[in-house]
Design a protein around this motif. Structure first.
Motif, short mmCIF file in Angstrom:
data_model
loop_
_atom_site.label_atom_id
_atom_site.label_comp_id
_atom_site.label_asym_id
_atom_site.label_seq_id
_atom_site.Cartn_x
_atom_site.Cartn_y
_atom_site.Cartn_z
N GLY A 146 70.94 66.19 -24.05
CA GLY A 146 70.95 66.50 -25.47
C GLY A 146 71.90 65.64 -26.28
O GLY A 146 72.21 65.98 -27.44
N LEU A 147 72.35 64.50 -25.72
CA LEU A 147 73.33 63.67 -26.43
C LEU A 147 72.73 63.08 -27.70
O LEU A 147 73.42 62.99 -28.73
CB LEU A 147 73.83 62.57 -25.50
CG LEU A 147 74.72 63.02 -24.33
CD1 LEU A 147 75.12 61.81 -23.48
CD2 LEU A 147 75.95 63.74 -24.85
N HIS A 148 71.47 62.66 -27.64
CA HIS A 148 70.87 62.07 -28.83
C HIS A 148 70.65 63.11 -29.92
O HIS A 148 70.88 62.84 -31.10
CB HIS A 148 69.55 61.41 -28.46
CG HIS A 148 69.72 60.21 -27.58
ND1 HIS A 148 68.67 59.60 -26.93
CD2 HIS A 148 70.83 59.50 -27.26
CE1 HIS A 148 69.13 58.57 -26.24
NE2 HIS A 148 70.43 58.49 -26.42
N ASP A 150 72.43 65.84 -30.23
CA ASP A 150 73.77 66.17 -30.72
C ASP A 150 74.28 65.09 -31.68
O ASP A 150 74.91 65.39 -32.69
CB ASP A 150 74.72 66.32 -29.54
CG ASP A 150 76.14 66.66 -29.98
OD1 ASP A 150 76.37 67.79 -30.45
OD2 ASP A 150 77.01 65.77 -29.88
N GLY A 151 74.00 63.82 -31.35
CA GLY A 151 74.39 62.75 -32.25
C GLY A 151 73.67 62.82 -33.58
O GLY A 151 74.26 62.54 -34.63
N LEU A 152 72.40 63.20 -33.54
CA LEU A 152 71.64 63.37 -34.79
C LEU A 152 72.26 64.46 -35.66
O LEU A 152 72.42 64.29 -36.88
CB LEU A 152 70.19 63.69 -34.46
CG LEU A 152 69.29 64.03 -35.65
CD1 LEU A 152 69.10 62.83 -36.56
CD2 LEU A 152 67.93 64.54 -35.15
N ALA A 153 72.60 65.58 -35.03
CA ALA A 153 73.19 66.68 -35.79
C ALA A 153 74.56 66.30 -36.37
O ALA A 153 74.86 66.58 -37.54
CB ALA A 153 73.31 67.92 -34.90
N ASP A 154 75.39 65.66 -35.55
CA ASP A 154 76.71 65.26 -36.04
C ASP A 154 76.61 64.23 -37.16
O ASP A 154 77.37 64.28 -38.15
CB ASP A 154 77.54 64.70 -34.90
CG ASP A 154 77.94 65.77 -33.89
OD1 ASP A 154 77.92 66.96 -34.26
OD2 ASP A 154 78.25 65.42 -32.73
N THR A 155 75.69 63.29 -37.01
CA THR A 155 75.52 62.28 -38.07
C THR A 155 75.03 62.93 -39.36
O THR A 155 75.47 62.55 -40.46
CB THR A 155 74.54 61.20 -37.61
OG1 THR A 155 75.02 60.61 -36.40
CG2 THR A 155 74.39 60.11 -38.66
N ALA A 156 74.13 63.89 -39.24
CA ALA A 156 73.64 64.59 -40.43
C ALA A 156 74.77 65.36 -41.12
O ALA A 156 74.86 65.37 -42.36
CB ALA A 156 72.51 65.55 -40.05
N PHE A 307 74.22 56.20 -32.80
CA PHE A 307 73.20 55.73 -31.86
C PHE A 307 72.22 56.83 -31.52
O PHE A 307 71.00 56.60 -31.42
CB PHE A 307 73.88 55.20 -30.59
CG PHE A 307 74.31 53.77 -30.69
CD1 PHE A 307 73.41 52.73 -30.52
CD2 PHE A 307 75.63 53.44 -30.94
CE1 PHE A 307 73.80 51.41 -30.61
CE2 PHE A 307 76.04 52.13 -31.04
CZ PHE A 307 75.13 51.11 -30.86
N GLY A 308 72.71 58.04 -31.31
CA GLY A 308 71.80 59.16 -31.04
C GLY A 308 70.90 59.45 -32.21
O GLY A 308 69.71 59.72 -32.03
N ALA A 309 71.44 59.40 -33.42
CA ALA A 309 70.62 59.63 -34.61
C ALA A 309 69.56 58.55 -34.76
O ALA A 309 68.41 58.85 -35.15
CB ALA A 309 71.51 59.69 -35.85
#
Length: 325
Positions: A146-148, A150-156, A307-309
């Motif tokens: 779920g790293l990508h 999680d990265g999408l959520a954090d970037t948002a 990167f995940g986002a």
């Protein structure tokens, strides 16, 4: 009387000329010795006390090229960083990051094929297109811990806060997920499931190729984001480890290979499907580039969350475009 004084005069003339000629040879060696002294510190052979040293060349030799990591180390870096598959990396330096980010689409292809295989099994067991789509969207999250996502959520959360770069990066580093992150995750996952359900409704082959195209395009977006000229927003983390590790030309070659490969995979579906799959890959990379440009402007560079986002944005865009027509 007339002949006796002439010999002394002839002797006195030659004796008077040598003193005038003697200072001339004495003045000539002085500039030669000065030139030798000036050239002595630059050229080591002039020094008699250092006879064992070889003469230095008159020019500086060009620097040697930096060593490149073998492709095997690059594949380990890509799978060890972007997946949870049991691949042990042996190198984590800049050379390995360069080769690893070039191999990132291979990791995406593996993840996409694994997701398509699970969806195919559910379809074979009679689970239906919607259930197969949910499983196909869940497998990439499982294979990446779920790293990508999680990265999408954090970037948002960071971009949605509207705060300066330092505060936004501080928000992205928190372990909790804010409202912007939750809403973004919800719509992205719903979009992926809806697109995959439509593709599986046509056939398992359409859904499998769609999952593979989404996985490859998502990781190709990471290769482009790691190109030279894209800075890291923080001095630590995955973003700093791979930022600027891929030359422009290499990144462009990988992107071209990915687009052509996506088009070739759709040849059995007809010429229109071939063009649509190539366009889906291009649209996925373009959407990731737009997000990357916005993150560079707002955050100052890339991070692991960015990167995940980028990966999730590219995968979603590819799936959505494949549903057109």
């Amino acid at each position: 009387m007339d002949t006796t004084p002439e010999p002394p005069q002839s002797r006195s003339q030659p004796s008077a000329r040598p003193p005038e000629a003697e200072p001339e040879p004495q003045s000539e060696p002085e500039p030669q010795s000065e030139s030798a002294e000036n050239s002595g510190p630059c050229e080591e052979p002039e020094h008699p006390d250092r006879p064992g040293h070889p003469p230095r060349p008159a020019y500086d030799p060009p620097p040697a090229h930096a060593p490149r990591a073998p492709w095997a180390d690059g594949i380990r870096f890509a799978f060890g960083t972007l997946t949870v598959l049991p691949v042990r990396g042996t190198r984590w330096d800049r050379e390995a990051a360069h080769a690893g980010m070039l191999c990132a689409p291979l990791a995406g292809l593996t993840v996409g094929l694994c997701a398509a295989a699970v969806g195919g099994v559910l379809l074979f067991l009679g689970g239906g297109a919607l259930l197969a789509a949910v499983a196909t969207a869940a497998i990439p999250a499982v294979l990446t811990r779920g790293l990508h996502l999680d990265g999408l959520a954090d970037t948002a959360d960071g971009l949605g806060s509207g705060k300066p770069a330092e505060d936004a990066l501080r928000i992205m580093k928190r372990s909790d997920i804010g409202p912007f992150g939750v809403i973004t995750l919800l719509f992205v996952l719903l979009g992926q499931v809806a697109a995959l359900a439509q593709l599986y409704g046509q056939s398992w082959a359409h859904g499998a190729v769609g999952a593979a195209v989404a996985g490859v395009a998502a990781r190709c977006a990471l290769t482009l984001a790691a190109r030279v000229g894209v800075p890291a927003a923080r001095p630590e983390g995955l973003g700093a480890a791979v930022a600027g590790a891929v030359p422009w030309r290499s990144a462009g070659v990988v992107a071209a290979v990915v687009v052509v490969g996506c088009a070739v995979a759709a040849i059995p579906f007809g010429p229109y499907a071939t063009v649509r799959h190539a366009f889906a890959a291009l649209a996925a990379l373009a959407a990731a580039e737009l997000l990357l440009h916005h993150c560079r402007r707002r955050l100052g560079g890339v991070t692991g969350d960015v990167f995940g986002a980028l990966a999730e944005t590219a995968a979603t865009m590819a799936l959505v475009v494949l549903t057109f027509g």
